[in-house]
Design a protein around this motif. Structure first.
Motif, PDB file in Angstrom:
ATOM      1  N   ASP A 769       0.826  -1.217   0.000  1.00  0.00           N
ATOM      2  CA  ASP A 769       0.000   0.000   0.000  1.00  0.00           C
ATOM      3  C   ASP A 769       0.856   1.262   0.000  1.00  0.00           C
ATOM      4  O   ASP A 769       0.643   2.196   0.782  1.00  0.00           O
ATOM      5  CB  ASP A 769      -0.950   0.008   1.214  1.00  0.00           C
ATOM      6  N   ALA A 770       1.846   1.255  -0.863  1.00  0.00           N
ATOM      7  CA  ALA A 770       2.758   2.394  -1.067  1.00  0.00           C
ATOM      8  C   ALA A 770       3.587   2.723   0.171  1.00  0.00           C
ATOM      9  O   ALA A 770       4.144   3.806   0.279  1.00  0.00           O
ATOM     10  CB  ALA A 770       1.981   3.627  -1.519  1.00  0.00           C
ATOM     11  N   VAL A 771       3.660   1.772   1.098  1.00  0.00           N
ATOM     12  CA  VAL A 771       4.485   1.962   2.292  1.00  0.00           C
ATOM     13  C   VAL A 771       5.521   0.849   2.348  1.00  0.00           C
ATOM     14  O   VAL A 771       5.191  -0.335   2.169  1.00  0.00           O
ATOM     15  CB  VAL A 771       3.627   1.944   3.580  1.00  0.00           C
ATOM     16  N   LEU A 772       6.761   1.225   2.593  1.00  0.00           N
ATOM     17  CA  LEU A 772       7.831   0.239   2.653  1.00  0.00           C
ATOM     18  C   LEU A 772       7.754  -0.517   3.979  1.00  0.00           C
ATOM     19  O   LEU A 772       7.694   0.095   5.050  1.00  0.00           O
ATOM     20  CB  LEU A 772       9.181   0.949   2.531  1.00  0.00           C
ATOM     21  N   GLN A 773       7.713  -1.844   3.879  1.00  0.00           N
ATOM     22  CA  GLN A 773       7.621  -2.705   5.060  1.00  0.00           C
ATOM     23  C   GLN A 773       8.922  -3.495   5.198  1.00  0.00           C
ATOM     24  O   GLN A 773       9.541  -3.849   4.202  1.00  0.00           O
ATOM     25  CB  GLN A 773       6.454  -3.693   4.913  1.00  0.00           C
ATOM     26  N   GLU A 774       9.291  -3.763   6.421  1.00  0.00           N
ATOM     27  CA  GLU A 774      10.464  -4.597   6.672  1.00  0.00           C
ATOM     28  C   GLU A 774      10.132  -5.608   7.756  1.00  0.00           C
ATOM     29  O   GLU A 774       9.735  -5.231   8.862  1.00  0.00           O
ATOM     30  CB  GLU A 774      11.673  -3.764   7.087  1.00  0.00           C
ATOM     31  N   LYS A 775      10.308  -6.876   7.440  1.00  0.00           N
ATOM     32  CA  LYS A 775      10.125  -7.919   8.444  1.00  0.00           C
ATOM     33  C   LYS A 775      11.491  -8.467   8.828  1.00  0.00           C
ATOM     34  O   LYS A 775      12.202  -9.035   8.003  1.00  0.00           O
ATOM     35  CB  LYS A 775       9.252  -9.054   7.915  1.00  0.00           C
ATOM     36  N   VAL A 776      11.858  -8.268  10.084  1.00  0.00           N
ATOM     37  CA  VAL A 776      13.101  -8.823  10.600  1.00  0.00           C
ATOM     38  C   VAL A 776      12.863 -10.284  10.954  1.00  0.00           C
ATOM     39  O   VAL A 776      11.912 -10.608  11.673  1.00  0.00           O
ATOM     40  CB  VAL A 776      13.581  -8.027  11.836  1.00  0.00           C
ATOM     41  N   LEU A 777      13.688 -11.170  10.423  1.00  0.00           N
ATOM     42  CA  LEU A 777      13.492 -12.616  10.603  1.00  0.00           C
ATOM     43  C   LEU A 777      14.165 -13.076  11.892  1.00  0.00           C
ATOM     44  O   LEU A 777      15.350 -12.807  12.134  1.00  0.00           O
ATOM     45  CB  LEU A 777      14.046 -13.361   9.389  1.00  0.00           C
ATOM     46  N   ASP A 778      13.393 -13.794  12.711  1.00  0.00           N
ATOM     47  CA  ASP A 778      13.843 -14.177  14.055  1.00  0.00           C
ATOM     48  C   ASP A 778      15.086 -15.044  14.050  1.00  0.00           C
ATOM     49  O   ASP A 778      15.984 -14.863  14.862  1.00  0.00           O
ATOM     50  CB  ASP A 778      12.718 -14.906  14.803  1.00  0.00           C
ATOM     51  N   GLU A 779      15.143 -16.013  13.154  1.00  0.00           N
ATOM     52  CA  GLU A 779      16.246 -16.978  13.180  1.00  0.00           C
ATOM     53  C   GLU A 779      17.344 -16.639  12.172  1.00  0.00           C
ATOM     54  O   GLU A 779      18.087 -17.496  11.708  1.00  0.00           O
ATOM     55  CB  GLU A 779      15.705 -18.388  12.912  1.00  0.00           C
ATOM     56  N   SER A 780      17.460 -15.361  11.858  1.00  0.00           N
ATOM     57  CA  SER A 780      18.459 -14.921  10.868  1.00  0.00           C
ATOM     58  C   SER A 780      19.881 -15.276  11.305  1.00  0.00           C
ATOM     59  O   SER A 780      20.240 -15.151  12.471  1.00  0.00           O
ATOM     60  CB  SER A 780      18.349 -13.411  10.684  1.00  0.00           C
ATOM     61  N   ASN A 781      20.660 -15.761  10.340  1.00  0.00           N
ATOM     62  CA  ASN A 781      22.085 -16.016  10.591  1.00  0.00           C
ATOM     63  C   ASN A 781      22.969 -15.269   9.595  1.00  0.00           C
ATOM     64  O   ASN A 781      24.160 -15.521   9.500  1.00  0.00           O
ATOM     65  CB  ASN A 781      22.384 -17.517  10.529  1.00  0.00           C
ATOM     66  N   LEU A 782      22.356 -14.336   8.832  1.00  0.00           N
ATOM     67  CA  LEU A 782      23.089 -13.529   7.862  1.00  0.00           C
ATOM     68  C   LEU A 782      22.906 -12.055   8.199  1.00  0.00           C
ATOM     69  O   LEU A 782      21.888 -11.672   8.787  1.00  0.00           O
ATOM     70  CB  LEU A 782      22.586 -13.806   6.434  1.00  0.00           C
ATOM     71  N   ASP A 783      23.875 -11.218   7.800  1.00  0.00           N
ATOM     72  CA  ASP A 783      23.809  -9.809   8.178  1.00  0.00           C
ATOM     73  C   ASP A 783      23.308  -8.915   7.042  1.00  0.00           C
ATOM     74  O   ASP A 783      23.453  -7.696   7.098  1.00  0.00           O
ATOM     75  CB  ASP A 783      25.172  -9.315   8.653  1.00  0.00           C
ATOM     76  N   TYR A 784      22.729  -9.501   5.997  1.00  0.00           N
ATOM     77  CA  TYR A 784      22.175  -8.696   4.920  1.00  0.00           C
ATOM     78  C   TYR A 784      20.704  -9.038   4.721  1.00  0.00           C
ATOM     79  O   TYR A 784      20.197 -10.054   5.220  1.00  0.00           O
ATOM     80  CB  TYR A 784      22.953  -8.891   3.613  1.00  0.00           C
ATOM     81  N   SER A 785      20.017  -8.185   3.971  1.00  0.00           N
ATOM     82  CA  SER A 785      18.574  -8.314   3.797  1.00  0.00           C
ATOM     83  C   SER A 785      18.227  -8.663   2.353  1.00  0.00           C
ATOM     84  O   SER A 785      19.062  -8.536   1.446  1.00  0.00           O
ATOM     85  CB  SER A 785      17.876  -7.007   4.189  1.00  0.00           C
ATOM     86  N   ALA A 786      16.972  -9.089   2.165  1.00  0.00           N
ATOM     87  CA  ALA A 786      16.451  -9.370   0.820  1.00  0.00           C
ATOM     88  C   ALA A 786      15.411  -8.322   0.475  1.00  0.00           C
ATOM     89  O   ALA A 786      14.466  -8.086   1.245  1.00  0.00           O
ATOM     90  CB  ALA A 786      15.833 -10.761   0.774  1.00  0.00           C
ATOM     91  N   LEU A 787      15.618  -7.658  -0.650  1.00  0.00           N
ATOM     92  CA  LEU A 787      14.714  -6.616  -1.112  1.00  0.00           C
ATOM     93  C   LEU A 787      13.805  -7.206  -2.189  1.00  0.00           C
ATOM     94  O   LEU A 787      14.295  -7.720  -3.203  1.00  0.00           O
ATOM     95  CB  LEU A 787      15.526  -5.457  -1.678  1.00  0.00           C
ATOM     96  N   ILE A 788      12.496  -7.140  -1.983  1.00  0.00           N
ATOM     97  CA  ILE A 788      11.522  -7.666  -2.947  1.00  0.00           C
ATOM     98  C   ILE A 788      10.807  -6.488  -3.589  1.00  0.00           C
ATOM     99  O   ILE A 788      10.284  -5.617  -2.887  1.00  0.00           O
ATOM    100  CB  ILE A 788      10.478  -8.589  -2.267  1.00  0.00           C
TER     101      ILE A 788
END
Length: 847
Positions: A769-788
């Motif tokens: 809805d024209a707003v940028l959302q970010e979901k932080v993943l609980d079990e993350s083991n990497l220090d970078y993100s995925a942009l969709i």
């Protein structure tokens, strides 16, 4: 004798025609024909494969592959004419993207447009500036004076001369296209002078031929002088060559008249070179110093011939004095003293931590980055050639006593010192590698020629059979060498295309037609010359002014996740650039304090900013600062976000993430006594004794390069991770870069590596809805993100990037097309054939 002259002229003509052929091939975009052919063939194969797979789905894989192969061969045989037509149409379509409305290829490179603009001014206004201010040429679109020496630049004068010739001959050719003649002319002159200089040194057509190939077809030279077609790189090879020839001519000539001619050429060549490039001094300093050393060595080691010694010393003095005097007369007093001042400036420009605590933009410029010895050798002609030259030269110096040869010695010694000095300079900045091409090429020609002669003499001691075998091997080596250089040169130019293209040209002409003359184009500095030349609108900085505080502020605009901060910084820059900082600093505030104040107040409404400043300054000073930050009559402005910035984000983030407190600490602690350093930390930043000692101990282990990493963090968009395809299986999206995304909850993991670690990313970023959302993943083991994100056709795309960039203004303007932004309104998007975009935003200033 006559036969030798015919051979000489034939070889020079052959080499000249080949370099003309190479550059004509580049201008005609011949490589696009190969690309078009490959695409048409691949499309045909893909269609045939799909038909066979659909019709014979039950057949075994091998049988289907055989059917596809046979059907493809039959199709090519039966449709030769239509395929050729398709290739021709596709090639023309692709070429049109890099050509203007008159089907003339755009100028290659960025800096080419800087010179184009100065030449246009000279033709239309009689001076290189947009205006004359206090007797100096002025660039109105960057609000800066132009280097005074450029008003006499041979490069610019040549460009205007070509225009006059076109007018006189009434030729119906685009002026820009006609400027292709300049580097074409100098590439031929480079062939001629390299050949005859080498022959002057050793009287051998063979040495001259191979030296000319090594110089004129050096990969680095071709890359630099074709990528930036109208730039000055070709002069950085030609003029050192001409200056070296005239220097050599003085010492090899028998009579005073010829020596005087060489002296005159030397002085004028130095003057012309200084009018084009401020680094002209290197060749003067190098030749004078190495020539003086050679003469001293010759005097003491070969018998003290006082008459010859005095004569040679006098000519060294004449060369030096005539060179600097003519440079000064042609180009002014700054150029006159530059042979002393510029070496120190060059060293300072390459320092990792600048003394004024602004990030050093020069360290992010490709041509000023460090280069490995292997890469340098490869770019100069090839690792074997590089090391054969070095080893062969050392052999000639030590075993053959070539420096004792008064004919060849002084020239070879100068080349040897030249090569050695520039080798070490080039390890610090790749741009200096270009200056190694001449000594390396000439020395290679001499070494190769002497090696051939030596091998020939040795082979005569053996039987005829062995002699002919050795000669056959030599012929094969020569053939392989020439064919290697020829094919590599063709490959280099065949797949090099202008950076300027229809996407950029249409974007900039749109701005020109849609705005008034005071409209400011805001963007990163790289394409500033284009903005001024094509859109003809003011810019904040460009390729001539990139190393300025504006770079930090613009980098912060692109990397911040706060739109209020971004628009506030742009408002400040478009009103007064960095004047607010200078004013606050003049009030006695520290560098770090001023940066913090400005970052705080630029995002505030005017009255809130005034109230903030009144807590620091008196009312009169507050008003002076406010006038540089806010205006009721803001200029109209655009912002450009372009595909090239994705790959530049490492450099941009390095500048935008600069920690001024850490920078200040490093500058003050470097070279200070421990007691002074601890007291400084306690006084300026409130450190305790123990904390100050600990930091001092940690920093003592760092060099400048390590400190750079401590001061500023580098963030990156992993361009190689950008997905091209995806599949949807129920709620799962499977991207070809390895990411698997669950659309029901936006959990994700990476199932296969693509130069990327396998695991769970830090977060998933997407627009809703024209707003940028970010979901932080609980079990993350990497220090970078995925942009969709979605492309223009509505297909999902994915790219990996460092987590601190996910909400940045660049990401929102480029990947999400400005969705949800208040002050940046997208007014134009132009696409390249590869699917990359140039976005033009209209800036709507806060009221």
């Amino acid at each position: 004798m006559k036969k030798n002259k015919i051979v000489t002229i034939s070889l020079v003509l052959l080499l000249s025609f080949f370099v003309i052929f190479l550059r004509a091939r580049l201008i005609s975009l011949s490589g696009i024909n190969k690309i078009a052919k490959l695409e048409v063939y691949n499309d045909s194969l893909e269609k045939i494969k799909n038909k066979v797979d659909e019709r014979y789905a039950d057949f075994p894989g091998k049988k289907r592959a055989k059917l596809i192969s046979q059907s493809y061969k039959d199709y090519l045989k039966q449709n030769k004419h239509s395929i050729q037509e398709k290739i021709k149409e596709k090639a023309q379509e692709k070429k049109a993207f890099y050509q203007n409305d008159n089907n003339h290829t755009y100028l290659f490179g960025i800096d080419s447009y800087y010179w184009l603009r100065l030449i246009d001014n000279l033709i239309n206004k009689g001076h290189i500036g947009d205006s004359i201010v206090d007797g100096k040429n002025y660039d109105d679109l960057i609000d800066m004076p132009i280097e005074q020496s450029l008003s006499r630049s041979m490069h610019i004068i040549l460009g205007s001369f070509i225009y006059k010739i076109f007018g006189f001959l009434n030729l119906d050719i685009d002026y820009e296209f006609g400027l292709y003649l300049i580097p074409l002319l100098f590439s031929v002159l480079l062939v001629i002078f390299t050949f005859f200089i080498t022959k002057l040194m050793c009287k051998s057509n063979t040495a001259a031929f191979f030296a000319t190939i090594a110089v004129s077809l050096a990969p680095l030279l071709l890359h630099r002088t074709t990528g930036e077609w109208l730039d000055t790189d070709i002069y950085n090879v030609f003029f050192p060559l001409l200056i070296f020839w005239s220097f050599l001519f003085v010492f090899k000539s028998a009579n005073t008249a010829k020596k005087s001619l060489g002296l005159a050429v030397f002085a004028f060549a130095c003057a012309f070179y200084a009018s084009i490039w401020q680094g002209w001094w290197f060749i003067l300093d190098l030749l004078i110093i190495s020539g003086f050393i050679f003469i001293l060595n010759d005097y003491f080691s070969e018998g003290k011939d006082k008459a010859l010694f005095k004569k040679n010393i006098l000519w060294i003095v004449y060369l030096f004095i005539s060179g600097i005097i003519l440079v000064g007369l042609f180009n002014g007093k700054e150029s006159f003293f530059s042979f002393i001042s510029e070496p120190g400036k060059m060293i300072f420009a390459l320092k990792s931590i600048p003394q004024d605590n602004w990030p050093n933009v020069f360290l992010t410029v490709g041509e000023l980055k460090k280069i490995s010895p292997y890469t340098m050798a490869k770019e100069l002609g090839g690792v074997p050639i590089f090391f054969v030259t070095i080893i062969g030269s050392i052999y000639l110096v030590l075993s053959k006593k070539i420096l004792r040869d008064r004919e060849l010695g002084i020239g070879f010694f100068c080349l040897f010192i030249w090569l050695s000095t520039l080798y070490y300079a080039s390890l610090s900045a790749v741009r200096f590698a270009l200056l190694m091409i001449v000594p390396l090429g000439i020395m290679f020609g001499i070494v190769f020629d002497k090696a051939i002669r030596e091998i020939f003499v040795i082979s005569l001691r053996f039987s005829k059979k062995i002699h002919f075998l050795i000669m056959g091997a030599l012929v094969l080596i020569i053939y392989l060498f020439v064919s290697f250089y020829v094919t590599r040169s063709i490959d280099i130019v065949s797949f090099k295309f202008p950076m300027m293209n229809d996407a950029w040209y249409k974007s900039l002409t749109f701005i020109k037609s849609d705005s008034d003359k005071n409209t400011i184009i805001n963007s990163w500095w790289d394409y500033g010359h284009w903005f001024k030349a094509v859109a003809q609108r003011p810019v904040l900085f460009d390729g001539k002014t990139q190393n300025s505080p504006v770079a930090f502020w613009m980098a912060k605009v692109l990397t911040t996740d706060d739109e209020e901060e971004a628009i506030g910084i742009l408002r400040m820059l478009d009103i007064s650039k960095n004047e607010a900082f200078d004013l606050l600093e003049s009030y006695g505030l520290t560098h770090v304090k001023v940066i913090n104040i400005l970052r705080d107040i630029v995002k505030l409404p005017q009255e809130d900013a005034r109230q903030y400043l009144e807590g620091v300054l008196d009312k009169e000073k507050t008003q002076e600062v406010i006038s540089l930050l806010y205006s009721s009559n803001m200029p109209s402005a655009y912002f450009i976000a372009s595909y090239d910035m994705i790959g530049k984000m490492r450099s941009i983030s390095h500048i935008g993430n600069w920690d001024f407190q850490k920078g200040d600490i490093w500058i003050h602690l470097s070279g200070s006594r421990p007691t002074e350093s601890i007291n400084y930390l306690k006084k300026e930043y409130g450190y305790t004794q123990e904390k100050a000692r600990g930091l001092l101990t940690d920093l003592s282990l760092l060099n400048d390069q390590d400190a750079l990493g401590w001061i500023s963090k580098i963030s990156n968009i992993r361009l190689n991770s950008l997905s091209n395809k995806f599949k949807k299986e129920e709620n799962l999206l499977l991207f070809d870069n390895g990411l698997v995304l669950d659309l029901s909850n936006f959990n994700a993991y990476i199932c296969r590596g693509l130069d990327i670690d396998i695991g769970i990313p830090y977060s998933v970023v997407y627009a809703k809805d024209a707003v940028l959302q970010e979901k932080v993943l609980d079990e993350s083991n990497l220090d970078y993100s995925a942009l969709i994100f979605e492309d223009d056709e509505g297909s999902y795309k994915c790219v990996f990037l460092d987590k601190d960039l996910t909400q940045s203004m660049f990401i929102r303007m480029y990947f999400y097309k400005g969705e949800g932004l208040k002050y940046f309104k997208k007014v134009l998007q132009e696409k390249t054939p590869e699917g990359n975009s140039v976005y033009v935003y209209n800036i709507e200033w806060p009221k």
